[in-house]
Design a protein around this motif. Structure first.
Motif, PDB file in Angstrom:
ATOM      1  N   ALA A   1      -0.907   3.202  14.132  1.00 51.71           N
ATOM      2  CA  ALA A   1       0.556   3.236  14.290  1.00 51.71           C
ATOM      3  C   ALA A   1       1.129   1.835  14.372  1.00 51.71           C
ATOM      4  O   ALA A   1       2.184   1.543  13.800  1.00 51.71           O
ATOM      5  N   GLY A   2       0.446   0.931  15.086  1.00 54.04           N
ATOM      6  CA  GLY A   2       0.939  -0.431  15.223  1.00 54.04           C
ATOM      7  C   GLY A   2       0.695  -1.291  14.007  1.00 54.04           C
ATOM      8  O   GLY A   2       1.372  -2.309  13.815  1.00 54.04           O
ATOM      9  N   PHE A   3      -0.254  -0.882  13.150  1.00 58.55           N
ATOM     10  CA  PHE A   3      -0.586  -1.679  11.965  1.00 58.55           C
ATOM     11  C   PHE A   3       0.226  -1.275  10.748  1.00 58.55           C
ATOM     12  O   PHE A   3       0.590  -2.119   9.920  1.00 58.55           O
ATOM     13  N   VAL A   4       0.493   0.010  10.592  1.00 59.34           N
ATOM     14  CA  VAL A   4       1.179   0.514   9.402  1.00 59.34           C
ATOM     15  C   VAL A   4       2.673   0.624   9.691  1.00 59.34           C
ATOM     16  O   VAL A   4       3.131   1.556  10.350  1.00 59.34           O
ATOM     17  N   GLY A   5       3.426  -0.347   9.213  1.00 58.28           N
ATOM     18  CA  GLY A   5       4.856  -0.358   9.456  1.00 58.28           C
ATOM     19  C   GLY A   5       5.172  -0.892  10.845  1.00 58.28           C
ATOM     20  O   GLY A   5       4.289  -1.114  11.676  1.00 58.28           O
ATOM     21  N   GLU A   6       6.473  -1.102  11.108  1.00 58.59           N
ATOM     22  CA  GLU A   6       6.899  -1.544  12.436  1.00 58.59           C
ATOM     23  C   GLU A   6       6.912  -0.347  13.379  1.00 58.59           C
ATOM     24  O   GLU A   6       7.172   0.783  12.969  1.00 58.59           O
ATOM     25  N   SER A   7       6.611  -0.608  14.636  1.00 51.00           N
ATOM     26  CA  SER A   7       6.520   0.510  15.567  1.00 51.00           C
ATOM     27  C   SER A   7       6.919   0.092  16.970  1.00 51.00           C
ATOM     28  O   SER A   7       6.844  -1.079  17.338  1.00 51.00           O
TER      29      SER A   7
ATOM     30  N   ALA B   1       0.826  -1.206   0.000  1.00 48.76           N
ATOM     31  CA  ALA B   1       0.000   0.000   0.000  1.00 48.76           C
ATOM     32  C   ALA B   1       0.864   1.260   0.000  1.00 48.76           C
ATOM     33  O   ALA B   1       0.622   2.198  -0.769  1.00 48.76           O
ATOM     34  N   LEU B   2       1.885   1.300   0.851  1.00 49.79           N
ATOM     35  CA  LEU B   2       2.704   2.498   0.971  1.00 49.79           C
ATOM     36  C   LEU B   2       3.534   2.762  -0.286  1.00 49.79           C
ATOM     37  O   LEU B   2       3.774   3.918  -0.650  1.00 49.79           O
ATOM     38  N   SER B   3       3.980   1.700  -0.955  1.00 44.87           N
ATOM     39  CA  SER B   3       4.877   1.877  -2.097  1.00 44.87           C
ATOM     40  C   SER B   3       4.148   2.119  -3.416  1.00 44.87           C
ATOM     41  O   SER B   3       4.719   2.682  -4.340  1.00 44.87           O
ATOM     42  N   LEU B   4       2.881   1.703  -3.520  1.00 53.19           N
ATOM     43  CA  LEU B   4       2.190   1.775  -4.804  1.00 53.19           C
ATOM     44  C   LEU B   4       1.180   2.912  -4.909  1.00 53.19           C
ATOM     45  O   LEU B   4       0.959   3.443  -5.991  1.00 53.19           O
TER      46      LEU B   4
END
Length: 363
Positions: free
Chosen positions: A233-239, A199-202
């Motif tokens: 915050a905990g779902f999108v990317g490592e945190s 999702a973040l890259s496309l």
């Protein structure tokens, strides 16, 4: 080019509410990724846009045409929507050319004039036109499925986790080819995925769903830097999420006193909050020799090596929580080694009303 607008859409299956008041606008010629865990309503939303099912309330418009409102529903075949399913769903008894032209008028199917153009568009060799689906790789099948969806020149293209069944090598190449094809024709597209990196890259914008609600819609960089609550915050990317005492411009947590990021785009404000949590991304955490005077002492509890980088699990001393740091894949610390930790850059604060449950370390 055509925009997609969804307003106040709800949907239930029996007593289970699957979508609750979803509002979403996909600008013309853009790609929006709908991101969320399994069961959050992503595919249901896609099916409502396509017309395979109807909402209970709300409205859906494609361009200036309302395709659904209470008492009014345009059937799928008249919505000019292209749909790419998770497995491609090609007809096994038809050639690539016949699959691509399946949704076209009979005269256009016989002529087959668009087949070479569409194969070029999705990055496939024209010689594949006479092959059958079982003679193609998984990535090639997904590109054929996209070509079939684009053949009728749809107003909107919907992609339902089209890369999830591919292995890592095929997935990356197929992603690039699909997105390039969509960009070349300035297609308005919606991609459903549970893969944050995808999702973040496309996408041009990412819509995060949770339990049937759209909780945040932002550009990828904004979403990563300013997740609206600790759940996102905990779902999108490592945190790393740590309990903290909040002040006007800094927060005190297990990793020391850290500068706070100015809030923006719906991110939490902390002006009137005294307690909450802070978000630290693992790549912000720096490891130093234990002999250094500065930093928080920690012991290396584990290392996951990925080649280009590594995730290092660290137990804060003397009795702190375990956190994860992201470091380059060279000069890795040894298991059990004592190190010192510092945090680079600012961090985002969440007062208690933006916290989902007790703040904890996640990665």
């Amino acid at each position: 080019m055509t925009a997609l607008t969804i307003t106040g859409v709800t949907k239930s299956f029996g007593a289970t509410r699957v979508l609750e008041g979803v509002d979403l606008r996909v600008p013309s010629g853009s790609l929006t990724a709908v991101l969320g865990p399994s069961g959050c309503g992503k595919t249901t939303l896609l099916r409502l846009i396509a017309g395979f099912d109807d909402p209970e309330t709300g409205a859906i418009a494609i361009g200036d045409q309302t395709v659904f409102s209470p008492g009014h529903s345009i059937p799928p075949q008249r919505r000019r929507v292209g749909y790419v399913a998770q497995e491609g769903a090609l007809f096994p008894h038809l050639t690539v050319a016949a699959n691509i032209t399946f949704g076209l008028p009979r005269s256009a199917r016989r002529a087959g004039e668009r087949v070479p153009e569409l194969l070029d568009l999705v990055g496939l060799d024209r010689r594949l036109a006479t092959r059958f689906p079982h003679e193609l790789s998984g990535g090639q099948q997904q590109r054929v499925a996209l070509a079939r969806a684009l053949a009728p020149e749809p107003s909107v293209v919907l992609l339902d986790e089209p890369f999830s069944s591919l292995d890592a090598g095929l997935r990356e190449g197929t992603r690039r080819a699909v997105v390039q094809a969509l960009r070349e024709i300035a297609a308005t597209a919606v991609l459903v995925t549970h893969d944050q990196a995808e999702a973040l890259s496309l996408a041009d914008q990412v819509a995060v769903m949770r339990q049937g609600r759209l909780v945040q819609l932002d550009a990828p960089a904004t979403l990563y830097r300013y997740p609206c609550d600790t759940g996102v915050a905990g779902f999108v990317g490592e945190s790393v999420l740590l309990p903290a005492d909040l002040r006007s411009s800094e927060a005190e947590c297990a990793l020391g006193v850290l500068p706070l990021r100015e809030s923006g785009n719906g991110a939490a404000t902390w002006a009137d909050a005294r307690h909450g949590a802070v978000l630290i991304r693992p790549e912000q955490i720096r490891l130093h020799p234990s002999s250094d005077a500065a930093g928080i002492e920690a012991r290396v509890a584990g290392v996951s090596f990925f080649g280009h980088d590594a995730a290092v699990r660290l137990d804060l001393l003397p009795t702190g929580p375990q956190i994860t740091a992201r470091v380059l894949g060279q000069d890795l610390p040894a298991l059990g080694e004592l190190v010192r930790l510092t945090v680079t850059g600012d961090v985002l604060a969440y007062p208690t009303d933006r916290m989902l449950g007790t703040p904890a370390v996640t990665s």
